[in-house]
Design an enzyme around this catalytic site. Sequence first.
Site, short mmCIF file in Angstrom:
data_model
loop_
_atom_site.label_atom_id
_atom_site.label_comp_id
_atom_site.label_asym_id
_atom_site.label_seq_id
_atom_site.Cartn_x
_atom_site.Cartn_y
_atom_site.Cartn_z
N TRP A 209 -4.75 2.57 -13.73
CA TRP A 209 -5.48 3.21 -12.75
C TRP A 209 -5.81 4.51 -13.03
O TRP A 209 -4.78 5.53 -13.19
CB TRP A 209 -4.83 2.96 -11.28
CG TRP A 209 -5.63 3.36 -10.12
CD1 TRP A 209 -6.73 2.56 -9.43
CD2 TRP A 209 -5.51 4.82 -9.43
NE1 TRP A 209 -7.07 3.17 -8.36
CE2 TRP A 209 -6.59 4.62 -8.29
CE3 TRP A 209 -4.86 5.80 -9.72
CZ2 TRP A 209 -6.82 5.42 -7.58
CZ3 TRP A 209 -5.09 6.83 -8.92
CH2 TRP A 209 -6.21 6.61 -7.64
N LYS B 130 -2.89 -1.21 -5.76
CA LYS B 130 -1.67 -1.42 -5.18
C LYS B 130 -0.66 -0.51 -5.45
O LYS B 130 -0.48 -0.10 -6.56
CB LYS B 130 -1.03 -2.82 -5.12
CG LYS B 130 -0.47 -3.05 -3.76
CD LYS B 130 -0.17 -4.58 -3.95
CE LYS B 130 0.51 -5.11 -2.33
NZ LYS B 130 -0.58 -4.92 -1.07
N GLU C 155 -12.45 -2.01 2.76
CA GLU C 155 -11.57 -2.01 1.39
C GLU C 155 -11.90 -3.25 0.29
O GLU C 155 -12.18 -3.02 -0.79
CB GLU C 155 -10.27 -1.96 1.66
CG GLU C 155 -9.26 -2.67 1.00
CD GLU C 155 -7.93 -2.50 1.42
OE1 GLU C 155 -7.57 -2.95 2.43
OE2 GLU C 155 -7.12 -1.91 0.71
N CYS D 7 -0.92 1.85 -11.84
CA CYS D 7 -0.59 1.73 -13.32
C CYS D 7 0.58 0.87 -13.43
O CYS D 7 1.66 1.01 -12.67
CB CYS D 7 -0.23 3.05 -14.00
SG CYS D 7 -1.67 4.12 -14.23
N LYS E 42 -9.54 -3.17 6.40
CA LYS E 42 -9.50 -4.25 5.78
C LYS E 42 -10.98 -4.60 5.02
O LYS E 42 -11.19 -4.90 3.81
CB LYS E 42 -8.78 -5.43 6.23
CG LYS E 42 -8.24 -6.31 5.29
CD LYS E 42 -6.56 -6.02 5.26
CE LYS E 42 -6.54 -4.62 4.60
NZ LYS E 42 -4.89 -4.25 4.72
N GLU F 82 -6.85 -1.32 11.42
CA GLU F 82 -6.40 -1.96 10.48
C GLU F 82 -7.51 -3.03 9.97
O GLU F 82 -8.00 -3.11 8.77
CB GLU F 82 -5.15 -2.73 10.80
CG GLU F 82 -4.61 -4.03 9.70
CD GLU F 82 -4.68 -3.28 8.26
OE1 GLU F 82 -4.60 -2.19 8.21
OE2 GLU F 82 -4.37 -4.29 7.55
N HIS G 54 -17.54 8.19 23.89
CA HIS G 54 -17.48 9.58 23.57
C HIS G 54 -18.03 9.93 22.14
O HIS G 54 -17.64 11.07 21.57
CB HIS G 54 -15.94 10.04 23.50
CG HIS G 54 -15.21 9.95 24.87
ND1 HIS G 54 -15.75 10.68 25.86
CD2 HIS G 54 -14.39 9.14 25.45
CE1 HIS G 54 -14.98 10.32 27.12
NE2 HIS G 54 -14.37 9.31 26.76
N ARG H 65 -1.66 -3.37 -9.88
CA ARG H 65 -1.47 -1.81 -9.89
C ARG H 65 -2.48 -1.03 -10.48
O ARG H 65 -2.37 0.24 -10.54
CB ARG H 65 0.03 -1.57 -10.53
CG ARG H 65 1.07 -2.36 -10.03
CD ARG H 65 2.12 -1.86 -10.90
NE ARG H 65 2.76 -0.90 -10.61
CZ ARG H 65 3.54 -0.28 -9.82
NH1 ARG H 65 4.07 -0.95 -8.92
NH2 ARG H 65 3.99 1.04 -9.89
N ASN I 17 3.29 5.90 -16.36
CA ASN I 17 2.86 5.64 -15.01
C ASN I 17 3.03 7.00 -14.23
O ASN I 17 4.42 7.36 -14.41
CB ASN I 17 3.31 4.58 -14.49
CG ASN I 17 3.07 4.51 -12.91
OD1 ASN I 17 2.32 5.20 -12.47
ND2 ASN I 17 3.93 3.72 -12.04
N GLY I 18 2.25 7.58 -13.57
CA GLY I 18 2.68 8.75 -13.07
C GLY I 18 1.73 10.02 -13.27
O GLY I 18 0.75 9.81 -14.06
C1 F6R Z 1 -4.58 -1.49 2.17
C2 F6R Z 1 -3.50 -1.08 1.72
C3 F6R Z 1 -3.14 0.53 1.63
C4 F6R Z 1 -1.36 0.54 1.88
C5 F6R Z 1 -1.01 1.92 1.57
C6 F6R Z 1 0.49 2.04 1.57
O1 F6R Z 1 -4.88 -2.87 2.47
O2 F6R Z 1 -2.66 -1.85 1.10
O3 F6R Z 1 -3.53 1.15 2.56
O4 F6R Z 1 -0.88 0.15 2.91
O5 F6R Z 1 -1.47 2.37 0.12
O6 F6R Z 1 1.20 1.41 0.79
P1 F6R Z 1 2.78 1.13 1.04
O7 F6R Z 1 3.03 0.10 2.13
O8 F6R Z 1 3.21 0.33 -0.28
O9 F6R Z 1 3.46 2.43 1.39
#
Ligand code: F6R
Length: 603
Positions: A74, A598, A485, A2, A482, A478, A501, A27, A100-101
Amino acid sequence: MCGITGCVGREQTTDDLLAGLRNLEYRGYDSAGLAVQNGEGVAVFKRSGEVSNLCERVRGTHLTGAAGIGHTRWSTHGPPTDANAHPHTDCQNQIAVVHNGIIENHHELRTELRERGHDIESDTDTEVVPHLVAEFLPEATSTEDAFRSAIARLDGSYAIAMLVEGEDAIYAARDGSPLVLGIDEGAHFLASDVPAFLEFTDRVIYLEDGDVAKLTTDEIEITDVDGNSVERSVQTVDWVPEDAKKGEYDHFMHKEIHEQPTALRQAIRGRVDPDTGEVTLEDFPEGSFESIDTVQFVACGTSYHAGLYAAEVLTERGMRTTVHRASEFVVNPPPADDGTLVVGITQSGETADTLAALDDAIERGIRTLAVTNVVGSTAARTCDDALFIRAGPEIGVAATKTFSSQIATLLCLIRALVRDTMDSADHDAELFRALHALPNKVEHVLETSRAQQVAHRYQTSEAHFFIGRHTAQAVALEAALKLKEISYEHAEGFPAGELKHGPLALVTPETPIFAIATGRNDEKLRSNVEEARARKAPVVAVAAADSPVSTVADDHLTIPSTHPDLAGVLANVQLQLLSYQVASLLDRPIDKPRNLAKSVTVE
Ligand code: F6R
């Protein structure tokens, strides 16, 4: 998660709010809305879907007014409908609120307000706030007073902004969700994050938990919830407006992948001596960590993978090191004592799970350190110390450049920890000289990558498996994160030795194996690759040209040779490009993957 915007004192309030919302869309992009003080009252517009839908709705309305607030959502409570979009208003439509929250006691407040005759229309927790303010307003000495009384009734986490009919002012409050104020000549801004108003000003005030603020054209007043005046310092952010724009790129993610050489140079600037390989960390002179014998990394998602990577390096140097998913750390906190350092790794510095884990450590009296990208973020302010990764703003929802910058910064931290706690004369000069050379090698990868061809070949595969050992197992996880996602394709990462395994049961000619070689344990990795090849899986070596893994691969994403502790960073850049290219071929909304946002500010 948000995004909130607000401005007062600008002529083009609606345009500025929409620009701010577009800058904050990373966001959340389930719905968007705004409210403007238009001289006759508070005009509210909202729409489900992306900010572009709201722009359509607002087009041609010629909204004017000196003060306004906006929101991009969001969803947490209630689906992404027009009705659930923010702002929410009271029964008379005189008070508009964005939030937001999560307001945890909203059920109780909703029942109470309904009993008192309030008509609450949406499913959201937010809607109780304007009704609460309306409830307090008739008896209050001022709007601030009513706002503070309403805020005092809320449990949970919030960043709130409010507009009231007839007042060219914005009221704001923060507890647990980020809120930053921007200061310009004759205008003030408010937002969840600096990129919302970066094109207007770089002078900011970070509100802290418990702060209540009133913004007018001329003034910002900050108090606590009881009305006592509070002083907050004005800081200048060193980000430039171009950082928050896509420029020549189609997507922020692609831009940010290409920013990695610069981000890495910034991360090590003044910290790593290119000739001697010596590391100097500002704020952490020799002896800073002499009482530490155990390190616990806590983080989520990509930052957790950076923690896994760093833990491999630190363990190898003899330190007791563990890595924890922040959401689990709070469920079952690991034992810690005076010798423990809890390191929260968080790009945004606002991830609720990571903040909860850090709070847990702080409450137990454990020393904490935030490794973060955002100066003034909650993590930076609540931990005992902060170490900044200096990557510049990251807008794409998928974290890319911040992963590389986190690793470079964590390696410097590791050097300081080893310096202060081990009797070793070796100061890892070779590693740090190689770190200094790394940005050029990343540039080489970006210029020569065959990720597009490889993506083309494997985009329709049933699944993609990534394997590696040591630091490369973190890169395998990772890379899988990626790819899933942003492309929505099935992908998994494993420590290479684990393949046999269980996961090997999934391996077929339709499941490419991406083998990530660091130059350490490559022979063992080659054996794991052979196991997959025996099941006819195509193999892509993400490795140096002379690695034994490269000799048994069907395809190659070649990385320049470097120190084994850094090869994972180069491999990761190749795999970021691969994910980007697959998502691009599949025509996915790369910067706004479905269901994600994000900065995840709810637990
Ligand atoms: C994946 C991604 C998320 C963040 C996670 C932590 O591409 O961006 O997995 O890494 O939400 O976010 P931060 O680093 O802001 O705590």
